[in-house]
Structure formats: C-alpha cells, structure tokens
Design an enzyme around this catalytic site. Structure first.
Site, short mmCIF file in Angstrom:
data_model
loop_
_atom_site.label_atom_id
_atom_site.label_comp_id
_atom_site.label_asym_id
_atom_site.label_seq_id
_atom_site.Cartn_x
_atom_site.Cartn_y
_atom_site.Cartn_z
N GLY A 209 0.83 -1.21 0.00
CA GLY A 209 0.00 0.00 0.00
C GLY A 209 0.86 1.24 0.00
N ASN A 210 0.21 2.38 0.18
CA ASN A 210 0.98 3.63 0.24
C ASN A 210 0.31 4.60 1.21
OD1 ASN A 210 -0.98 5.29 -1.34
ND2 ASN A 210 -0.47 3.77 -2.90
N ARG A 211 0.91 5.76 1.35
CA ARG A 211 0.50 6.70 2.40
C ARG A 211 -0.62 7.65 2.00
NH1 ARG A 211 4.40 6.91 6.46
NH2 ARG A 211 6.44 6.19 5.81
N SER A 212 -1.17 7.49 0.81
CA SER A 212 -2.19 8.46 0.36
C SER A 212 -3.39 8.49 1.31
CB SER A 212 -2.65 8.07 -1.05
OG SER A 212 -3.75 8.86 -1.39
N ALA A 276 -3.38 7.37 -5.78
CA ALA A 276 -2.01 6.85 -5.75
C ALA A 276 -2.11 5.38 -6.10
CB ALA A 276 -1.42 7.06 -4.36
#
Ligand code: CTP
Length: 404
Positions: A209-212, A276
């Site tokens: 995943g990512n930090r968006s 993202a």
C-alpha cells in the site's frame, strides 16, 4: 473523519430595517429548501431582531462583529464557506457601503472577501429608495453583476404608500434558486475523480500500500459538487469521509480501479486522477498466509498505467487531469514530462521533498497545463488547489461551448 458541508450554504445578511422580522420566516423557508443558513446581522439591525432569535432559528452563531472570530478569520472563513449571500432587508446605508466596497463590519467585509453570488433585497421608505444617491448605488451594484431585486409597491410602516416594501419571501426564495442554478459552473457536467491509494494483496493478511489519505481527491469532489456537477468518486484506501451528494464506488486494487474506470470514463466529461495507484502488484496472490521464510520469494509485476490507458481513448471534448508526486528538485521537469507521456490536459505535480503532504490539509506544487502555463502553489490548502483545478476545467468547458 473528513467531513464537508452539504454544499448548500447561504449567508443571510440582515440590514437595520423594520422588515428584518420578515427574514425570520425567510430563514425557516430556506432551511426547508435544504440550505444551511448562517445569519450575519449588522450591529444596528439587532435593535429590530436580536441575536438570540437568529441563533435560535438558525442553530448557529449569528456573528455581527469582526472581532467575534473563534480561532479562524471569521470573514474569510464565512466568505469561503458560502455558496451565496443574500442581504434582506438591505437598507439605503448598507447598499451605499457595499457599493463603495467598505469593510466596516462583518457583513460588508464578508461580502468583499467572497466570490459567491450576491443578492440584494432593498427595503426602505420610497423617498430613500428613489433618491438619486440610492439609485446610483444600486446601478453600480447591478453593473458589477450583483443581483438586485426590485422592492414591492404598497403600504409602508410609516403609513405612506409607495415603492420600497420588501418583496414577498416566496419571490426571494425563487430568486435564490434561480441565481444558484445559473451560477453553478459545472451544471449538467459529469466529473469522475479517483482518490486514495490502492492495496495490492500479497496474501489474505498482507498487502502493498501507500500513504495516500485521499484528501486532495475528496476536496476536488466537493468543489465539483459545489459547482453543480454530477460527481462520481472511485475511492481506494482513504481516510474516513462524508461527502454528501457524491456517488462513491469503493475499490481495493489497481485492477479493480481499472475495471471501474473502463465503465465510467466513456460517460464522463472530465477525469481527475488523484489516486495513488500502486505501480506494481505481487505476481501471485497466495490463498493462504505466506510464511516469513517465503516472503523474499515474492515477485512483483507492473500494474497498467490507468491514466495513460484512459487517455488513449480520450474523446475530443473530455478533459483529463493527472497528479504526480516527486521528491527531487527537478520536479517541474518531471511533471512536464509526465504530462506529455500521459497525454493529459493538466497535471498537478506535488513537491513531496519534505514528506509532509500525505494526510495534511496543505500542499505545495505546480499545476501545469498542456499549453505550458504553470500555476505555483506554496503551502496552499488542498481546497485552494481543488478550487483552481475545478475553475480551470469549468473555464475550458465554457470555451468549448463558445467555440462550438
Ligand atoms: N497513475 C495511474 N496508473 C498507475 C500509476 C499512476 O493511472 N499505475 C496515475 C496517477 O493517478 C497520477 C499519475 O498517474 O495521476 C502519476 O502517477 P505517478 O505514480 O507519479 O507516475 P508514474 O507514471 O507511476 O511515474 P513514476 O515512475 O514516477 O512512479
């Protein structure tokens, strides 16, 4: 939880006229029409109807003083929040102050600071209304695009008869709805927005995943809705939010987002890709939980570029906006390159060099157009960026209409 107002916010300005009492009923009717109303009375008008009445009826503070602010800058906050300002009753003195651009109380300051449409509903004695000074001031307001209603003819409080009575509340309500319908820049337009990060499953427990946080996309969806667009939001992983009036489709992975985009892009007027999207996914999703000794064996395959794929099928009158996040100092050149690679009309390149953008309400970066124009944003609110993007899209649609 990120919350947004319903997008139907009205400021009801009250001038110091006896007709102020009629606005108590107007306030109620506007609430029935689904508006959230903030009353901003002038100090002198409080001699006719007191603050307690306004606060009781509206269920909100009814500030009149520039120094009443609780933390923020009251007039700027109010000005930004509102979709329309209506001043009813507008006295001769208030009309004079507005036409001069005075900012000597909260109401006039808010009017000066706001870009929202303004409706003036004059009510006064006929001599004052017909006085050339008042007529000149009203003409000035009309020339500036302010909506000025004509007062009614009839019996006045003084016992005289003539022009100057406050129009019926029904007529004021109709005018408000007419002006709002007319000034919504994206009325009848379909806007598709993606927001948040995708999650690419590794096994039933883990994902990439990512930090968006999705905030920028949510702000854009709100602004588009506020301008009367029919808004669809495809949301991956985001902070929790409430966005009234926006159709939301939840997705998890890039491939799920792709299949939703395939359905929605052909029927939209504009696509804004703030999501993202994970650039890669595990080549295989394991049905069972992978033991840690096997984690190093995970191989990745590249996800399709959703924006570039959609841009390949772009119709002539569609507008596409991309986002990019860059950590390097040459973020401007990188942004330009991406704009051309992805064949979009606009690209907002976020400068994430100091890393403080994810989840924050502020951002820094550059909005670049296909034509090479650039608009810098330095520590701006994401809502300001959203407003700019929506304004540009609306202007482009207006231009397309005129060149038809
Ligand atoms: N995007 C997309 N599909 C992907 C990756 C990105 O549609 N698989 C979109 C994003 O929503 C964004 C834009 O492309 O609007 C730019 O994303 P970014 O990750 O910065 O660009 P990339 O092309 O992936 O370039 P990089 O190699 O820098 O990651």
């Amino acid at each position: 939880m990120i919350t947004f107002p319903s997008g139907r916010e009205i400021i009801l300005g009250i001038g110091a006229g006896i007709a102020a009492y009629k606005s108590c009923d107007l306030l109620r009717r506007l609430q029935e029409d689904g508006f959230s109303v903030t009353v901003v009375p002038t100090e002198n008008s409080l001699s006719f109807v007191g603050r307690t009445t306004w606060e009781g009826l509206s269920g909100k503070p009814a500030p009149s003083n520039l120094w009443d602010s609780n933390g923020g800058v009251a007039h700027v906050d109010l000005a930004k929040l509102t979709d329309l300002i209506v001043v009813s009753p507008a006295t001769a003195d208030l009309i004079a102050r507005i036409s001069l651009g005075r900012a000597d109380d909260l109401l006039t300051t808010t009017i000066l600071a706001s870009k929202a449409p303004l409706i003036i509903v004059p009510a006064m004695h006929p001599e004052m209304y017909l006085n050339p000074a008042t007529q000149d001031n009203l003409a000035t307001l009309k020339r500036r695009g302010i909506y000025v209603m004509s007062p009614d003819f009839g019996k006045l409080t003084s016992g005289d008869e003539g022009i100057g009575r406050l129009p019926e509340n029904l007529a004021i309500r109709e005018e408000i709805n007419r002006v709002l319908a007319r000034t919504r820049k994206l009325k009848d337009r379909r806007i598709l927005i993606t927001a948040g990060g995708t999650r690419e499953a590794i096994d039933p427990v883990r994902f990439i995943g990512n930090r968006s946080s999705g905030r920028q996309g949510l702000e854009i969806a709100f602004e588009a809705r506020r301008e009367g667009a029919d808004v669809t939001l495809i949301a991956g992983q985001t902070e929790e939010f409430e966005l009234p009036g926006v159709r939301t489709i939840r997705v998890e992975s890039a491939l799920e987002m792709k299949s939703e985009l395939e359905k929605e892009v052909p029927i939209t007027d504009a696509l804004i890709m703030t999501a993202a999207v994970a650039d890669a996914r595990p080549s295989r999703i394991s049905n069972g939980k992978i033991s840690k000794s096997e984690l190093s064996e995970i191989t990745l395959i590249e996800n399709p570029d959703l924006l570039a794929t959609a841009a390949g099928e772009k119709k002539k009158n569609q507008i596409f906006v991309g986002f990019a996040a860059e950590t390097e100092s040459d973020f401007r050149d990188r942004g330009r390159k991406k704009l051309h690679q992805k064949e979009v009309d606009y690209l907002f390149v976020t400068d994430i060099a100091n890393g403080k953008v994810f989840g924050d309400t502020r951002t820094s970066g550059l909005l670049i157009s296909k034509g090479g124009v650039e608009w810098p944003f330095l520590n701006s609110t994401k809502s300001e960026v959203a407003r700019s993007i929506i304004d540009k899209i609306a202007d482009d649609f207006a231009l397309m209409e005129t060149s038809k």
